[in-house]
Design a protein around this motif. Structure first.
Motif: not given
Length: 345
Positions: A250-269
């Motif tokens: 409820d505080a943005c329109d878009v989220v920026n996902v990064k593999l290096m932040k979340c830990g990998g491709p499946r985590q990004a999905v």
């Protein structure tokens, strides 16, 4: 089958000094990981960020335990098992885990003789164009960088701001690229009031959206800006892992996902699907990374609204080839090998 793994640290000079509101860098320290089944080798890489508490040294320190855990599972197709084992042996350290997970995904796809996007069941025709980033520098230099990017065919620019001359920078970049789609990233440099005021300026320069205008320390600050901004708001530093998605919904329109932040491709999905469930748009971003890391992110392009996957393009020379990005367009049809498409030059 017996899995074996190894890693090496690589120092990658940048084509130009790259500045954001928190500082400027001239090299990128990545750690390349290889996981082999004896016949094929999967490749991944970590691009750690001190902002998130990681360095090349911390990655090197935890990788022996992570790779031992990967070898203990001994099945690159058991990605759930590998994910669980990595999380059990090492806390946090998402870039280090991302390197191992990218390598395992690459190896699993190679063993099936398919490109990575097929492992995720994605349509290579549903792809998008990545932005090209203009880092903070002298205003004339930023104008030149924008002109060079447009002349090279890039139609989407991401401009870093967070200085005492941000409007001057916007005027210069927009003047150099009058027909480009322009996004702006403040990297948490502004106060909430400054961000709201600047959003009016951004709207006047036809900016597509504003990324991370304020510090993530107080979630209410991002919400304050979102509710008053003249342009859409994207969350980056405020949205790091899966639990952050509902917190910023409820505080943005878009989220920026990064593999290096979340830990990998499946985590990004997982984060992408969670964002969709909350009615958010999704951008997939990156650090300054070799194609050994970025190639995997490119395979998720069919899931995205926006991409900022130019990290390897900012290097003076990348030791790895990856997914072709002609004019910034993520060309999955150009991946002519199984796995991520990352290959040593």
């Amino acid at each position: 089958m017996t899995l074996t793994a190894a890693f090496e640290r690589v120092s990658l000079p940048l084509a130009h000094p790259f500045g954001i509101s928190r500082g400027t860098q001239t090299t990128a320290e990545n750690v390349v990981v290889r996981v082999s089944d004896g016949e094929r080798t999967g490749v991944g890489a970590a691009a750690p960020s001190t902002y998130y508490g990681e360095t090349a040294a911390t990655v090197e320190a935890v990788l022996p335990d992570l790779l031992d855990a990967c070898e203990a599972v001994d099945d690159p197709h058991n990605l759930d098992g590998i994910d669980a084992r990595l999380d059990a042996v090492v806390g946090d350290n998402p870039a280090a885990k991302a390197a191992v997970r990218i390598a395992c995904c690459d190896l699993a796809a190679k063993r099936l003789d398919v490109p990575l996007y097929r492992l995720f069941g994605l349509d290579p025709g549903e792809t998008i164009t990545s932005s090209y980033t203009v880092g903070i520098d002298e205003t004339d230099v930023m104008r030149e960088r924008a002109e060079e990017a447009v002349d090279a065919g890039y139609a989407v620019l991401k401009t870093k701001v967070g200085t005492d001359r941000d409007e001057e920078i916007l005027e210069a970049v927009r003047g150099a690229a009058p027909d480009a789609r322009v996004r702006v990233d403040a990297n948490a440099a502004w106060t909430p009031r400054e961000a709201v005021e600047m959003s009016e300026v951004l709207a006047a320069y036809d900016v597509e959206f504003l990324e991370q205008p304020v510090s993530p320390a107080n979630p209410d600050d991002l919400r304050y800006v979102y509710e008053r901004s003249a342009v859409p708001i994207a969350a980056d530093e405020s949205c790091v892992t899966l639990p952050d998605v509902p917190r910023v919904a409820d505080a943005c329109d878009v989220v920026n996902v990064k593999l290096m932040k979340c830990g990998g491709p499946r985590q990004a999905v997982e984060m992408i699907h969670a964002a969709r469930a909350h009615g958010l748009e999704v951008m997939l971003g990156c650090m300054i990374e070799t194609n050994a890391a970025i190639a995997a992110a490119c395979h998720l392009a069919p899931l995205l609204d926006y991409a900022d996957l130019d990290g390897s393009l900012l290097l003076a020379e990348d030791p790895y080839e990856g997914v072709p990005l002609p004019d910034g367009r993520i060309d999955l049809s150009g991946v002519d090998a199984p796995g991520t498409g990352a290959r040593a030059r």
